[in-house]
Design a protein around this motif. Sequence first.
Motif, PDB file in Angstrom:
ATOM      1  N   LEU A  63     -14.652  27.976 -38.052  1.00 29.20           N
ATOM      2  CA  LEU A  63     -14.245  29.223 -37.382  1.00 29.20           C
ATOM      3  C   LEU A  63     -14.240  29.112 -35.868  1.00 29.20           C
ATOM      4  N   GLU A  64     -15.032  28.154 -35.351  1.00 24.85           N
ATOM      5  CA  GLU A  64     -15.095  27.976 -33.897  1.00 24.85           C
ATOM      6  C   GLU A  64     -13.744  27.581 -33.314  1.00 24.85           C
ATOM      7  N   ASP A  65     -12.897  26.914 -34.111  1.00 27.46           N
ATOM      8  CA  ASP A  65     -11.586  26.502 -33.642  1.00 27.46           C
ATOM      9  C   ASP A  65     -10.452  27.297 -34.279  1.00 27.46           C
ATOM     10  N   PHE A  66     -10.786  28.130 -35.241  1.00 27.05           N
ATOM     11  CA  PHE A  66      -9.772  28.793 -36.074  1.00 27.05           C
ATOM     12  C   PHE A  66      -8.824  29.686 -35.271  1.00 27.05           C
ATOM     13  N   ASN A  67      -9.363  30.432 -34.335  1.00 26.73           N
ATOM     14  CA  ASN A  67      -8.543  31.394 -33.585  1.00 26.73           C
ATOM     15  C   ASN A  67      -8.153  30.902 -32.195  1.00 26.73           C
ATOM     16  N   LYS A  68      -8.373  29.620 -31.945  1.00 33.66           N
ATOM     17  CA  LYS A  68      -8.001  29.102 -30.617  1.00 33.66           C
ATOM     18  C   LYS A  68      -6.526  28.798 -30.540  1.00 33.66           C
TER      19      LYS A  68
END
Length: 274
Positions: free
Chosen positions: A269-274
């Motif tokens: 999730l840390e990269d999911f919305n980037k």
Amino acid sequence: MEKYKEIERSIIKKFRKDIWSKFVKAVSEYHLINEGDHIMCCISGGKDSFLMAKCLEELKKHGKVPFDVEYVCMNPGYNDYNMNMILDNAKILNVDLKVFKSDIFDIVEKVPKSPCYLCAKMRRGCLYKEAQKLGCNKIALGHHFDDVIETNLLSMLYASEIRTMMPCLHSEHYEGIDLIRPLYLIREDSIKAWRDYNELTFINCACRFTEGCSIINDGTSKRKEVKELIKSLEKKNKNAAYNIFKAYDNVNLNCVLGTKKDGVYRSFLEDFNK
């Protein structure tokens, strides 16, 4: 021809494809041995560690990279029968074996829970200390391909973790000493075939608690279960074992929920919305 010479010849001739070539490949592919290395080859007395000793011996004789090797057996409290068998096999195989004693079995015998875990931990510590005494920078253990894939599944099924047995490791507590596994790519059935072809007999488990091994040590019984599981999978898919092994060399980080490095967890999730 002396028996040990016939045994050596069988490794590089009859078992060239299944043992020698895979041994050399592991050493090369994972950079296990470098020029000037001083390796302590740990011999428990079983088929795996004695084969590893002979393979290292052959590599030292005929390989292009110069290195030194010590053949060492720790006696944690073996009974006389097992210790004598180890010494006899060292003579048959022409292995210049050094034996040092420890009182691990006496200590572990007094522990009511998880004796095998404590024993393994103490044995590893004793080996590292002996390597330091001998001036070795690497310790070689006889774990093979099947040990690796069994560990993979054990970690998944019983520890909820994607984790493999690495071909080489830096010691966390003994600076300057690495652990290597030269038999990493060799199947256990090939080792058994080499043993039987040469009419050799090795100790299987020299533990003082052998008779109750599967009862007192969950790890042993679980490993046996996983070993049988892999065999059943191979009956349906001949590539099952190889695929289990290769999966840990082909991890798709785009399709995992989370990873952990040096104890720090990271979610997808840390990269999911980037």
